[in-house]
Design a protein around this motif. Structure first.
Motif, short mmCIF file in Angstrom:
data_model
loop_
_atom_site.label_atom_id
_atom_site.label_comp_id
_atom_site.label_asym_id
_atom_site.label_seq_id
_atom_site.Cartn_x
_atom_site.Cartn_y
_atom_site.Cartn_z
N PRO A 161 0.78 -1.04 -0.03
CA PRO A 161 0.02 -0.28 -0.44
C PRO A 161 0.55 1.62 -0.12
O PRO A 161 0.38 2.83 -0.40
CB PRO A 161 -0.89 -0.44 1.44
N PRO A 194 -4.69 2.88 8.76
CA PRO A 194 -5.11 2.57 6.69
C PRO A 194 -6.65 2.78 7.25
O PRO A 194 -7.03 2.59 7.74
CB PRO A 194 -4.91 1.12 6.61
N GLU A 243 -10.44 2.39 5.33
CA GLU A 243 -11.28 1.79 4.83
C GLU A 243 -11.44 1.26 3.61
O GLU A 243 -10.95 0.43 3.14
CB GLU A 243 -11.99 1.11 5.89
N GLN A 265 -8.85 2.31 1.97
CA GLN A 265 -6.85 1.57 1.38
C GLN A 265 -7.49 -0.06 1.16
O GLN A 265 -7.11 -0.59 0.39
CB GLN A 265 -6.30 2.73 1.88
N VAL A 266 -8.39 0.08 1.84
CA VAL A 266 -8.34 -1.89 2.93
C VAL A 266 -9.38 -2.47 1.44
O VAL A 266 -8.95 -3.44 0.71
CB VAL A 266 -8.00 -1.87 4.05
N ARG A 267 -10.38 -1.92 0.96
CA ARG A 267 -10.71 -2.50 0.35
C ARG A 267 -10.71 -2.48 -1.43
O ARG A 267 -10.84 -3.14 -2.07
CB ARG A 267 -12.67 -1.83 0.21
N SER A 327 -7.73 -2.58 -1.64
CA SER A 327 -6.12 -3.79 -1.95
C SER A 327 -6.78 -5.16 -1.99
O SER A 327 -6.47 -6.18 -2.77
CB SER A 327 -5.93 -3.79 0.06
N TRP A 328 -8.35 -5.37 -1.38
CA TRP A 328 -8.78 -6.87 -1.58
C TRP A 328 -8.96 -6.81 -3.28
O TRP A 328 -9.10 -7.33 -3.52
CB TRP A 328 -10.58 -6.79 -1.06
N THR A 348 -0.99 -6.19 6.58
CA THR A 348 -2.84 -5.42 6.25
C THR A 348 -2.68 -4.56 7.10
O THR A 348 -3.64 -3.82 6.70
CB THR A 348 -3.04 -6.55 5.22
N LYS A 349 -3.49 -5.60 8.30
CA LYS A 349 -4.29 -4.56 9.44
C LYS A 349 -5.90 -4.89 8.72
O LYS A 349 -7.30 -4.23 9.14
CB LYS A 349 -4.23 -3.10 9.22
N TRP A 350 -5.96 -5.98 7.72
CA TRP A 350 -7.15 -6.10 6.74
C TRP A 350 -8.31 -6.85 8.31
O TRP A 350 -10.02 -6.09 8.14
CB TRP A 350 -6.96 -7.16 6.14
#
Length: 619
Positions: A125, A137, A139, A141-143, A145-146, A260-262
């Motif tokens: 990221p 991060p 939300e 940014q995480v989505r 990444s998914w 990742t902190k997912w």
């Protein structure tokens, strides 16, 4: 088989302008054959090698041109927007080419048209977002990444220049992400370790991740290997039951927060809330690029490990034999033999071949050779772990062997290898080539020391192993082996280049992925070149007086890894992964501006190399 058919239909067409020069130190050669002679080069290797370099470019031989086929963020699905680095959204990324493309494969669809598959291995990221806070991060940014991981199916065609170009919006185009439903197959499907609160039957998994290399099956599907999934899951320390904790530790799962902190945005990534989700990653995945609405599968029969990939050879009786490596230091080499036989033309049946069969792990024997002697050879045995749905490991059930495969291989005493990555059988000889990337911990305190197949302590350059099944029977349990290459500085006494004069070779370090051309030569991409040059793509003949004559065909930009080579008569594809990933670099301080130049952010991409005038590669 698919690739050979495609080769027969290729017609050379024009290229463009040149990108680099050759020659250089360590005897990188001039296109001739044997050293100091007029011996012609082996077919497919007649080019002036690219010199080691650190340019921020894809550098190819004189007389060749490279162009980008597709890059991260390019739209592939109907309605997907053009890429905007500063305004990326989860919905946009779901319709665009993903991040960090690795393995690449072509399935022929007709004259000058293919379905191209690309793995999207992982996200970094800090190179996708400016101002990224790794500890916090957002939300979005995480989505994003998914939707940036998984894989892409993209229709490609040959353009007017002779290079491949993507076809946005084609009906075959598809994105597979961390949210795509997958079906589990094989004996471990539905077993207790696979059941979660969201999937109490243990048969449906959302998404794939960490897919590194792969293989193209004789029936035209893609095999993709889930590799370094361990960094996705957080809070392993919450699992305290001793057996479960030991299993988690064996796969290197993070004890605290994940990288990742997912887990902050979905409980399935949090072992404190869902301890079994981690057991549903680490498999060989099969995808049908010609059926865009089909459900991809994860094959538990091939075991759970950090799969680099899987490549198949058909035995004389039609059974499919898949060769696989577990890409971590001191891990193992595996093969799987299907229960049922391949049926030509019956794709529905053939797509079930990897659901049932027998899994094996390798042990290697042989004397420890003198450094650089070239006497790197010995024998070996495939030890059976499963047989058609039955465990062959004392004290472990079939589900335990297939879900905790590393522990099963530990119990039977498999040989600890120097990071076995790509493992591919030669399409003509049947010999199996294993890329052993490196192992700087070899011989360290408390670690396994050198052995015959892994001969060097603190091995930072890696080697290529050549394995021959005895009796030319890939379903058997005995094999012979030798080392084709012991990589590193050709001037170093502990290196070996197939017996060829080392003053004439291109230096190679950290072999990763391999492919074969129509002449039978081995092509090798590298990851982590320890000789202080950019990574690259190399070719080496396997027979005749040129055996061991390594030549460098290209280098990739600063910080990039060379992945997924596809070598055809009229073009070569490589995946340029993580350009600009150097120490202290980020989207706020990029160290590369490839492929778009100027002040642009670096973007992973697939590159096509053609020869000017349309002549065959290396002719």
């Amino acid at each position: 088989m698919i690739k050979t058919g495609a080769l027969l239909t290729l017609v050379g067409v024009g290229g463009g302008a040149l990108a680099a020069c050759g020659g250089g130190p360590s005897g990188t050669g001039n296109g001739t054959g044997g050293p100091g002679t007029s011996t012609p080069p082996a077919p497919g290797t007649a080019f002036t090698p690219v010199a080691p370099n650190t340019q921020d470019a894809v550098v190819v031989p004189e007389g060749y041109t490279n162009s980008v086929v597709i890059r991260w963020g390019d739209p592939i699905l109907p309605g997907a927007p053009a890429f905007d680095f500063a305004k990326q959204t989860p919905d946009a990324q779901a319709g665009q080419f993903g991040f960090n493309n690795d393995y690449c494969a072509l399935v022929p669809l007709g004259p000058d048209r293919w379905a191209m598959w690309s793995n999207h291995e992982y996200v970094t990221p800090e190179f996708m977002f400016t101002g990224y806070n790794k500890d916090n991060p957002t939300e979005d940014q995480v989505r994003i990444s998914w939707n940036a991981v998984g894989g892409s199916v993209v229709a490609v065609r040959r353009g007017a220049s002779g290079a491949l170009e993507a076809v946005p919006g084609d009906p075959l185009n598809r994105r597979i992400t961390a949210l795509t439903p997958f079906r589990l197959t094989g004996p471990a499907a539905g077993s207790a370790p696979m059941r979660t609160a969201a999937d109490p039957e243990g048969r449906t998994v959302l998404g794939m991740h960490s897919n590194c290399s792969g293989g193209l099956t004789p029936w035209g599907t893609i095999l993709s290997g889930e590799e370094n999934f361990h960094g996705l899951f957080g809070n392993a320390s919450a699992v305290t039951e001793p057996t479960a904790a030991a299993r988690i530790k064996r796969y290197g799962i993070t004890t605290g927060a994940s990288l990742t902190k997912w887990e902050r945005f979905d409980a399935r990534w949090d072992l404190a809330r869902e301890a079994n989700e981690v057991n549903r990653y680490g498999y060989i995945v099969e995808i049908d690029p010609q059926e865009p609405t089909s459900t991809p599968v994860k094959h538990t029969s091939l075991g759970r490990l950090k799969h680099e990939g899987a490549n198949i050879r058909l035995a004389a009786d039609g059974r499919a034999v898949a060769y696989m490596g577990d890409d971590e230091r001191f891990e193992y080499l595996y093969k799987f033999v299907s229960r049922d036989a391949h049926r030509p033309g019956d794709r529905a049946h053939n797509k079930t071949l990897l659901e049932n069969g027998s899994l094996y792990v390798a042990t290697f024997t042989g004397p420890a050779p003198a450094p650089g002697s070239g006497q790197h050879a010995g024998g070996g045995t495939w030890i059976q772990l499963t047989e058609n749905g039955v465990s062959k490991v004392p004290g472990m059930s079939i589900e335990e062997v297939l879900v905790f495969t590393r522990q099963a291989a530990d119990k039977v005493g498999a040989t600890k290898m120097d990071r076995p990555e790509d493992v591919q059988p030669h399409p003509r000889s049947g010999k199996v080539y294993v890329a052993l990337t490196n192992n700087t911990d070899r011989g360290a305190a408390g670690k396994a020391g050198p052995d015959a197949a892994n001969p060097r302590p603190a091995n930072k350059h890696g080697q290529i192993l050549e394995l021959t099944e005895r009796g030319d029977d890939p379903t058997g349990t005995a094999f012979d082996w030798s080392l084709l290459l012991v990589c590193g500085d050709p001037a170093a006494p502990d290196t070996y280049y197939g017996g060829f004069d080392k003053t004439q070779v291109s230096p190679i370090s950290c072999p990763d992925n391999v492919d074969f051309d129509s002449h039978g030569n081995l092509w090798i991409s590298t990851d982590g070149n320890a000789l202080k040059s950019n990574d690259g793509l190399f070719v080496v003949p396997l027979e005749g007086p040129e055996r061991g004559h390594v030549k460098q065909f290209l280098t990739v930009p600063i910080g990039a890894e060379t992945c997924g080579p596809v070598v055809m008569d009229s073009f070569v594809l490589v995946s340029v992964q993580h350009p600009g990933e150097t120490d202290d670099a980020s989207a706020d301080k990029p160290s590369s501006h490839w492929p778009d130049g100027g002040t642009s952010q670096p973007r992973p991409a697939v590159v096509c190399v053609t020869r000017d005038g349309g002549a065959p590669i290396g002719a």
